[in-house]
Design a protein around this motif. Sequence first.
Motif, mmCIF file in Angstrom:
data_model
loop_
_atom_site.group_PDB
_atom_site.id
_atom_site.type_symbol
_atom_site.label_atom_id
_atom_site.label_comp_id
_atom_site.label_asym_id
_atom_site.label_seq_id
_atom_site.Cartn_x
_atom_site.Cartn_y
_atom_site.Cartn_z
ATOM 1 N N TYR A 181 0.998 -1.261 -0.075
ATOM 2 C CA TYR A 181 0.029 0.023 0.040
ATOM 3 C C TYR A 181 0.899 1.115 0.118
ATOM 4 O O TYR A 181 1.857 1.331 0.828
ATOM 5 N N THR A 182 0.489 2.150 -0.912
ATOM 6 C CA THR A 182 1.490 3.389 -1.126
ATOM 7 C C THR A 182 0.459 4.628 -1.067
ATOM 8 O O THR A 182 -0.732 4.589 -1.791
ATOM 9 N N ILE A 183 0.982 5.573 -0.420
ATOM 10 C CA ILE A 183 0.286 6.854 -0.461
ATOM 11 C C ILE A 183 1.231 7.974 -0.514
ATOM 12 O O ILE A 183 2.440 7.923 -0.146
ATOM 13 N N ILE A 193 -3.029 0.642 -4.075
ATOM 14 C CA ILE A 193 -2.537 -0.953 -3.418
ATOM 15 C C ILE A 193 -2.220 -1.738 -4.479
ATOM 16 O O ILE A 193 -3.062 -1.721 -5.920
ATOM 17 N N ASP A 194 -1.090 -2.431 -4.463
ATOM 18 C CA ASP A 194 -0.620 -3.366 -5.375
ATOM 19 C C ASP A 194 -0.449 -4.767 -4.720
ATOM 20 O O ASP A 194 0.218 -4.922 -3.548
ATOM 21 N N VAL A 195 -1.139 -5.606 -5.251
ATOM 22 C CA VAL A 195 -1.254 -7.057 -4.865
ATOM 23 C C VAL A 195 -0.746 -7.686 -6.050
ATOM 24 O O VAL A 195 -1.013 -7.877 -7.142
ATOM 25 N N ARG A 227 -1.592 -9.852 -10.656
ATOM 26 C CA ARG A 227 -0.807 -8.558 -10.139
ATOM 27 C C ARG A 227 -1.873 -7.551 -10.537
ATOM 28 O O ARG A 227 -2.193 -7.456 -11.809
ATOM 29 N N VAL A 228 -2.282 -6.802 -9.597
ATOM 30 C CA VAL A 228 -3.123 -5.567 -9.588
ATOM 31 C C VAL A 228 -2.460 -4.508 -8.834
ATOM 32 O O VAL A 228 -2.530 -4.368 -7.615
ATOM 33 N N ASN A 229 -2.327 -3.252 -9.767
ATOM 34 C CA ASN A 229 -2.150 -1.992 -9.276
ATOM 35 C C ASN A 229 -3.334 -1.208 -9.446
ATOM 36 O O ASN A 229 -3.479 -0.754 -10.290
ATOM 37 N N TYR A 230 -3.736 -0.904 -8.003
ATOM 38 C CA TYR A 230 -5.207 -0.382 -7.994
ATOM 39 C C TYR A 230 -5.006 1.285 -7.611
ATOM 40 O O TYR A 230 -4.668 1.411 -6.565
ATOM 41 N N SER A 231 -5.511 2.213 -8.294
ATOM 42 C CA SER A 231 -5.708 3.304 -7.838
ATOM 43 C C SER A 231 -7.008 3.874 -7.016
ATOM 44 O O SER A 231 -7.871 3.818 -7.820
ATOM 45 N N LEU A 232 -6.848 4.017 -5.935
ATOM 46 C CA LEU A 232 -7.994 4.510 -5.007
ATOM 47 C C LEU A 232 -8.674 5.850 -5.389
ATOM 48 O O LEU A 232 -9.899 5.686 -5.438
ATOM 49 N N PRO A 233 -7.928 6.798 -5.663
ATOM 50 C CA PRO A 233 -8.801 7.896 -6.214
ATOM 51 C C PRO A 233 -9.308 7.762 -7.406
ATOM 52 O O PRO A 233 -10.585 8.298 -7.666
ATOM 53 N N ASP A 234 -8.760 6.896 -8.355
ATOM 54 C CA ASP A 234 -9.504 6.898 -9.747
ATOM 55 C C ASP A 234 -10.456 5.515 -9.731
ATOM 56 O O ASP A 234 -11.022 5.450 -10.769
ATOM 57 N N LYS A 235 -10.246 5.016 -8.749
ATOM 58 C CA LYS A 235 -11.175 3.639 -8.489
ATOM 59 C C LYS A 235 -11.250 2.844 -9.784
ATOM 60 O O LYS A 235 -12.132 2.574 -10.170
ATOM 61 N N ASP A 261 -2.398 -0.920 -13.756
ATOM 62 C CA ASP A 261 -1.539 -1.978 -14.457
ATOM 63 C C ASP A 261 -2.254 -3.431 -13.677
ATOM 64 O O ASP A 261 -2.212 -3.560 -12.462
ATOM 65 N N ALA A 262 -2.509 -4.361 -14.514
ATOM 66 C CA ALA A 262 -3.197 -5.531 -14.042
ATOM 67 C C ALA A 262 -2.559 -6.682 -15.000
ATOM 68 O O ALA A 262 -2.666 -6.437 -16.306
#
Length: 716
Positions: free
Chosen positions: A606-608, A619-621, A636-644, A648-649
């Motif tokens: 998790y990065t902010i 969040i990167d899983v 692998r999923v790199n998910y942007s919380l602000p952009d919802k 990259d997946a």
Amino acid sequence: MSRIQLPPFRAAPLLLTLAAAFAHAVDPKPPVHIEADQVSGQTESGASAQGNVVVTQGDLRVESEWGNYDAPNDRLTGGDHVTMTRPGSVLHGRTLDYYIQRHEGTLTDPDYAMSPGKMRGDGAELLFEGEDKYRIDSGRATSCRPGDDSWYLHASTMWLDYTSNSGVAHNGWIEFKGVPILYSPWMNFPLDNGRQTGFLTPSLSFDNRNGFDLTLPFYWNIAPNYDATISTRYLARRGLMMGGEFRYLQPGYTGVLQVQGMNDREDQATRYSVLFQHQQTFTDRLWMAVDVQKVSDDSFFNDFGERAAIASQTNLPRQVLFGYNGDNWNSNLLFQRYQTIQQTSIPYARMPQLTFNANPQWLDGVRTGVSGEITDFTHPSLTNGVRSWVYPTISMPFVSNYSFFTPKIGVHASNYQLRDASGGNSRNESRVLPVVSLDSGLFFERDLDVGGNALTQTLEPRAYYVYIPYKKQSDLPNFDSAVTDLSFAQLFRENQYSGNDRINDANQLTLALSSRIYTANDGIELLQASIGQRFYFKDQQVTLSSNDQPSSASKSDLLLSLGGRFWHDLSADYTLQYNTEDRKTVRSTAGLTWNPQPGSIFNLRYTINRNQSPSTEQIDVSAQWPLTRNWYGVARVNYSLPDKQPLDAIVGLEYNAGCWGVRLAAQRFITSDAQFKTTYFVVLELDGLGGIGSNPVNALRTAIPGYTADFDGRQQ
């Protein structure tokens, strides 16, 4: 000369030595031994044997129902269920006709196993064409274990040369699970995963920008230190692309040249890319490096790049760098320009830049250093000029087993000869700044016993003071300076700006504390923790731009770092940049990794970052995990919380059958033109032959830290 007369036969097994003393004197080859139920013959002319025949010479062993040895010609014949064994190979057949020393002959109805290359197979006839060289007519080969006929390479004629570790098949086709899947009039393959001239297995994929994407590469092993790959790539929406890569390696230099080009029928344009990289050592002190890259248009990497790191490139270098390493000094000469794509901000060219660094040893216990630079910065629309600076320093470290104290003083002097983009409005600017610093630290250590485990803990406080007086710098251009991110390394630097156009004023003290716990026996680190902060005794006034407001903060953000291996194969790390005045998190990263064995890994991060605009929170899983005995899942999923939405997946499945495997994957990432690119991968990997399809290994290795791609490492 001695002569041994043998009886015509013997009913019991007999050991016969078919080499007389005179033969050893002339030819030191190992003697031939025959063991059989019945043997007849003479040592000088040879022998015939019947029943349970075993013929040996050195490391060669031949078993058959009958056998004849012609001593003058060193020829061995045998039949009816022949087994021939040599180190690394076992061959079965019906009849054998073999010249032992020449390694030439034939074996009918062969069934062979060559362990050096893990190949086995059968055929109508096997011809021995020299030591470790075989030709198989109407044969087939596979790397699967006996009893597993998952796939075969069939050929009318097949050559296996273990002296060069290369295989060649004429009129070859691949059978997988009883179904022909690929035909080629000529196929070649390495027997030891080495380099071999010939067509490589084709690559096949599909993406939303290009549609069906097929690449057929041809590899040319020109010499041990030269090779080339020529690729023909067909993209359904765009047409035919030709490409090539040439690599060379010499004792004094090495390099690579890559070229791609096509007439794009969708964009109605000629599109291409060129990359040339070269490194050369002229002497043990003088060297050179060349890096030249160019593309035809801004969208080239967006359309043809296979992963986000390639598609996001914005500046392609065109530079030549010369370097010289002297005794306690070095110097570099750089000529550098860029091709800028996907953005309007063009970096300055350095035409040229000369740098110098020296650390002369004049006095024992005293460290002296001097660094300097002269650079001609050019830009089509901004202020141009020649910047020169020199920075001599002197320090005196006092070091003991438990502490260090290093006072340091230096003077940074800069000069600018400026002009506008058209060459007019010349002016000169200068700046001279003294720099004083004190760096000190202590080192404490103690032994621990936790659950019977001998551990060592350290405690390492550190204090770093810097003083630099204020000097107005708003009249100076900004050629290469930027604000560096706050980090533990940056806390102990004199200047918070990168480059040399801005030097912050400073009257500040950094305090930090670190601690580590590691095993006493082997020094494996189990835990590390650090905390640090910088305190300002005076408001800072220097800013990157004249439009920026100076900071009035009395202290920097607080930095915290914690990480280690907390339980068996579980490790975690946490970093925090916290604004104590506003009481808010500026940047933070939390990560967790579980890696119990190769092929089994789980990563969570998790990065902010509120220190950039716009701020990011992601969040990167990622994971690679066994689902059953042979199936593995990868994702692998790199998910942007602000952009919802995911930026990259990649998700896929892998099947490992030992001698073959399947990878299926789909990847979606955002390119620099803010569009998403989706690519689908399917590859069938045959051990010893390579992959048929488009291999997602590079994408998986980039996306999943700790990813294991080796099928052999996960055999069933």
